[in-house]
Design an enzyme around this catalytic site. Sequence first.
Site, PDB file in Angstrom:
ATOM      1  N   ILE A 200      91.019  71.744  42.658  1.00 33.62           N
ATOM      2  CA  ILE A 200      89.609  71.897  43.025  1.00 33.62           C
ATOM      3  C   ILE A 200      88.755  70.878  42.269  1.00 33.62           C
ATOM      4  O   ILE A 200      87.653  70.563  42.695  1.00 33.62           O
ATOM      5  CB  ILE A 200      89.079  73.331  42.742  1.00 33.62           C
ATOM      6  CG1 ILE A 200      89.143  73.682  41.251  1.00 33.62           C
ATOM      7  CG2 ILE A 200      89.802  74.360  43.589  1.00 33.62           C
ATOM      8  CD1 ILE A 200      88.311  74.894  40.866  1.00 33.62           C
ATOM      9  N   ASP A 201      89.274  70.359  41.146  1.00 39.14           N
ATOM     10  CA  ASP A 201      88.469  69.463  40.291  1.00 39.14           C
ATOM     11  C   ASP A 201      88.273  68.069  40.896  1.00 39.14           C
ATOM     12  O   ASP A 201      87.391  67.331  40.468  1.00 39.14           O
ATOM     13  CB  ASP A 201      89.143  69.291  38.919  1.00 39.14           C
ATOM     14  CG  ASP A 201      89.365  70.611  38.205  1.00 39.14           C
ATOM     15  OD1 ASP A 201      88.665  71.588  38.527  1.00 39.14           O
ATOM     16  OD2 ASP A 201      90.244  70.670  37.328  1.00 39.14           O
TER      17      ASP A 201
ATOM     18  N   ARG B 250      62.435  82.577  37.514  1.00 36.07           N
ATOM     19  CA  ARG B 250      63.442  82.401  36.471  1.00 36.07           C
ATOM     20  C   ARG B 250      64.086  81.014  36.515  1.00 36.07           C
ATOM     21  O   ARG B 250      64.129  80.374  37.564  1.00 36.07           O
ATOM     22  CB  ARG B 250      64.583  83.407  36.660  1.00 36.07           C
ATOM     23  CG  ARG B 250      64.254  84.760  36.132  1.00 36.07           C
ATOM     24  CD  ARG B 250      65.411  85.709  36.359  1.00 36.07           C
ATOM     25  NE  ARG B 250      65.010  87.048  35.957  1.00 36.07           N
ATOM     26  CZ  ARG B 250      65.664  88.145  36.284  1.00 36.07           C
ATOM     27  NH1 ARG B 250      66.752  88.079  37.023  1.00 36.07           N
ATOM     28  NH2 ARG B 250      65.246  89.316  35.873  1.00 36.07           N
TER      29      ARG B 250
ATOM     30  N   GLY C 158      85.691  72.319  36.753  1.00 39.28           N
ATOM     31  CA  GLY C 158      85.863  70.875  36.944  1.00 39.28           C
ATOM     32  C   GLY C 158      86.544  70.201  35.786  1.00 39.28           C
ATOM     33  O   GLY C 158      86.818  69.007  35.823  1.00 39.28           O
ATOM     34  N   ARG C 159      86.748  70.969  34.714  1.00 39.32           N
ATOM     35  CA  ARG C 159      87.380  70.448  33.509  1.00 39.32           C
ATOM     36  C   ARG C 159      86.610  69.214  33.011  1.00 39.32           C
ATOM     37  O   ARG C 159      85.435  69.318  32.773  1.00 39.32           O
ATOM     38  CB  ARG C 159      88.840  70.126  33.796  1.00 39.32           C
ATOM     39  CG  ARG C 159      89.704  70.265  32.586  1.00 39.32           C
ATOM     40  CD  ARG C 159      91.144  70.164  32.921  1.00 39.32           C
ATOM     41  NE  ARG C 159      91.795  71.444  32.735  1.00 39.32           N
ATOM     42  CZ  ARG C 159      93.064  71.659  33.005  1.00 39.32           C
ATOM     43  NH1 ARG C 159      93.802  70.717  33.523  1.00 39.32           N
ATOM     44  NH2 ARG C 159      93.582  72.830  32.775  1.00 39.32           N
TER      45      ARG C 159
ATOM     46  N   ARG D 277      68.550  83.084  33.110  1.00 34.57           N
ATOM     47  CA  ARG D 277      69.791  83.842  33.328  1.00 34.57           C
ATOM     48  C   ARG D 277      70.935  82.865  33.578  1.00 34.57           C
ATOM     49  O   ARG D 277      70.711  81.754  34.081  1.00 34.57           O
ATOM     50  CB  ARG D 277      69.676  84.771  34.544  1.00 34.57           C
ATOM     51  CG  ARG D 277      68.660  85.871  34.389  1.00 34.57           C
ATOM     52  CD  ARG D 277      69.126  86.931  33.394  1.00 34.57           C
ATOM     53  NE  ARG D 277      68.304  88.120  33.481  1.00 34.57           N
ATOM     54  CZ  ARG D 277      67.112  88.268  32.911  1.00 34.57           C
ATOM     55  NH1 ARG D 277      66.607  87.281  32.202  1.00 34.57           N
ATOM     56  NH2 ARG D 277      66.441  89.400  33.052  1.00 34.57           N
TER      57      ARG D 277
ATOM     58  N   VAL E 285      86.223  82.410  40.889  1.00 34.83           N
ATOM     59  CA  VAL E 285      85.738  82.626  42.268  1.00 34.83           C
ATOM     60  C   VAL E 285      85.857  81.316  43.051  1.00 34.83           C
ATOM     61  O   VAL E 285      86.146  81.304  44.242  1.00 34.83           O
ATOM     62  CB  VAL E 285      84.261  83.106  42.227  1.00 34.83           C
ATOM     63  CG1 VAL E 285      83.622  83.034  43.588  1.00 34.83           C
ATOM     64  CG2 VAL E 285      84.188  84.517  41.666  1.00 34.83           C
TER      65      VAL E 285
ATOM     66  N   ARG F   7      88.086  79.157  43.008  1.00 39.11           N
ATOM     67  CA  ARG F   7      89.452  78.844  43.446  1.00 39.11           C
ATOM     68  C   ARG F   7      89.994  79.876  44.416  1.00 39.11           C
ATOM     69  O   ARG F   7      91.111  79.741  44.906  1.00 39.11           O
ATOM     70  CB  ARG F   7      90.378  78.812  42.229  1.00 39.11           C
ATOM     71  CG  ARG F   7      90.335  77.525  41.530  1.00 39.11           C
ATOM     72  CD  ARG F   7      91.293  77.326  40.395  1.00 39.11           C
ATOM     73  NE  ARG F   7      92.243  78.311  40.010  1.00 39.11           N
ATOM     74  CZ  ARG F   7      92.670  78.457  38.739  1.00 39.11           C
ATOM     75  NH1 ARG F   7      92.169  77.683  37.786  1.00 39.11           N
ATOM     76  NH2 ARG F   7      93.583  79.333  38.443  1.00 39.11           N
TER      77      ARG F   7
END
Length: 342
Positions: free
Chosen positions: A127-128, A163, A171-172, A266, A273, A275
């Site tokens: 995914i990264d 907010r 993503g490392r 926040r 989620v 992945r």
Amino acid sequence: MRVGILTGGGDCPGLNAVIRAVVKVGTRRFGNEHVGVRHGWRGLLEQEATALTLREVSGILDRGGTILKSSRTNPFRDPAAAEAAIAGFAALGRDALVVIGGEDTLGAANRLHAEHGVPVVGVPKTIDNDLSGTDVTFGFDTAVHIATDAIDRLHTTAESHDRVMVVEVMGRHAGWIALHSGLAGGADYILIPERTPDLADMLDSVRRRHARGVDYSIVVVSEGVDLGDAGVEGDLDEFGHARLARQGVGDRLGVLIREATGYDTRVTVLGHVQRGGSPTARDRILATRFGTRAAEMVAEGRFGRMAALHGDTITDVPLADAVGTLKTVPPAYYALAEPFFG
Ligand code: F6P
């Protein structure tokens, strides 16, 4: 030919689509016979294999995760593990091993090929999107969609409650998910690991919005960003990588924004989620194209190489080119997002 298939590292949407393509194309076009190695490299060390026929790969195209299961086992963590991996491959009785993984898994595949002659074919998964040698990895599009959807949803609360919402994405050490989801979700600031964070600029952006009457902001931060504070020690996996999500960069950034601006802030950490679940149509197609190419590479004896996407063409590159250096976000590409900050 007799072909083994293995999925290693973090799970990723599209893994099953690749497995399906390798088995279907390998069986129907080349008359190959397949087994799946379970739990990544651990399954090779411990000789855990399972039959993979057309029946096992039926109905898995849209399923997230991997039917073969995965692990972060490093077959080169010590000499005994490397020996077990080589012996494990011999015991499998295979003519080729299709390895579906990211930098760590494919790095090990490259060494098994280059140093021990194991006939491997790689498929780029993560995914990264940080693998060199291919324009894109499968799984990335799904992760960006999930993160973008989350940002869209967080806009609602940000706006209703005046907010600042900090969104930490994975993503490392590469900021692709942060940059793409931030751009697609209209983030008001994006922090990526490739760039030393200019926190004063980020705070100015948020304040500027509030000063002109827009009382909410979305700040996307990639998990690998170094805030320059003491941070939190992350533990390491078998490949020596820190588990970044445990270092809590989003939480620390949220405190920093709240204390510096006084704005209600926040933090949402998207975590795994990103992945999970079904791959997007684009990832299903890319995974199918990669799996098809991998089956062809096996038939052509193109070992020690990885299927890759260049432009709109599927090709293959030496594994060594893919795992040598991480593909990170170029500064000029990040600059695309800057006019939209604040
Ligand atoms: O490489 C994919 C990835 O999801 C990274 O974005 C993240 O840093 C890491 O894996 C998390 O690993 P684990 O699932 O072992 O916590």
